[in-house]
Design a protein around this motif. Structure first.
Motif, mmCIF file in Angstrom:
data_model
loop_
_atom_site.group_PDB
_atom_site.id
_atom_site.type_symbol
_atom_site.label_atom_id
_atom_site.label_comp_id
_atom_site.label_asym_id
_atom_site.label_seq_id
_atom_site.Cartn_x
_atom_site.Cartn_y
_atom_site.Cartn_z
ATOM 1 N N PRO A 22 0.822 -1.219 0.000
ATOM 2 C CA PRO A 22 0.000 0.000 0.000
ATOM 3 C C PRO A 22 0.856 1.269 0.000
ATOM 4 O O PRO A 22 1.896 1.321 0.649
ATOM 5 N N HIS A 23 0.402 2.269 -0.715
ATOM 6 C CA HIS A 23 1.093 3.551 -0.768
ATOM 7 C C HIS A 23 0.795 4.345 0.502
ATOM 8 O O HIS A 23 -0.198 4.107 1.175
ATOM 9 N N VAL A 26 2.523 3.350 6.528
ATOM 10 C CA VAL A 26 2.092 2.042 7.028
ATOM 11 C C VAL A 26 2.824 1.815 8.349
ATOM 12 O O VAL A 26 3.999 2.162 8.474
ATOM 13 N N SER A 27 2.138 1.242 9.323
ATOM 14 C CA SER A 27 2.791 0.891 10.586
ATOM 15 C C SER A 27 2.388 -0.518 10.992
ATOM 16 O O SER A 27 1.371 -1.039 10.541
ATOM 17 N N ARG A 50 9.744 -1.920 2.328
ATOM 18 C CA ARG A 50 9.717 -1.081 3.525
ATOM 19 C C ARG A 50 9.776 -1.990 4.739
ATOM 20 O O ARG A 50 9.267 -3.117 4.718
ATOM 21 N N TYR A 66 -0.915 -5.027 10.061
ATOM 22 C CA TYR A 66 -0.375 -3.819 9.446
ATOM 23 C C TYR A 66 -1.522 -2.843 9.209
ATOM 24 O O TYR A 66 -2.625 -3.250 8.841
ATOM 25 N N ALA A 68 -2.394 0.695 7.138
ATOM 26 C CA ALA A 68 -2.002 1.680 6.127
ATOM 27 C C ALA A 68 -2.957 2.871 6.180
ATOM 28 O O ALA A 68 -3.999 2.829 6.850
ATOM 29 N N TYR A 72 -6.780 1.143 6.393
ATOM 30 C CA TYR A 72 -6.691 -0.125 5.671
ATOM 31 C C TYR A 72 -5.808 -1.088 6.460
ATOM 32 O O TYR A 72 -4.600 -0.894 6.583
ATOM 33 N N TRP A 73 -6.427 -2.123 7.018
ATOM 34 C CA TRP A 73 -5.725 -3.151 7.795
ATOM 35 C C TRP A 73 -5.409 -4.331 6.890
ATOM 36 O O TRP A 73 -6.238 -4.740 6.077
#
Length: 91
Positions: A22-23, A26-27, A50, A66, A68, A72-73
């Motif tokens: 995903p752009h 993100v964490s 990344r 994750y 985003a 967005y999971w």
């Protein structure tokens, strides 16, 4: 993808997402950071992937996912397992 480096007291786990992931920001969020978005953000690597590294105690199990931009999971398909809600990591 998960990369691990085991030390004397902790395991350094590097969470990696592909270059075509995903752009935007993100964490990784999970039991190890009280599910706090943005606590462990991914950083670009020279190969386009990344990654973010977290040092965790040995012999524990953690749920993680994750997150985003845009709420967005998504999961890591290479996790140690899945419990129906979260990816699972064993240190």
């Amino acid at each position: 993808m998960l990369e691990r480096a085991r030390g004397k007291k902790r395991t350094e786990v590097t969470f990696v997402i592909p270059a075509d992931g995903p752009h935007g920001p993100v964490s990784v969020v999970g039991d190890f950071n009280d599910w706090e978005p943005g606590a462990h953000p991914f950083v670009a690597r020279p190969d386009g992937t990344r990654a973010v590294t977290v040092a965790l105690p040995h012999e524990h199990q953690y749920g993680f996912r994750y997150l985003a931009a845009g709420d967005y999971w998504f999961d890591d398909d290479h996790a140690d397992g899945h419990d129906g809600r979260n990816a699972i990591l064993h240190t």
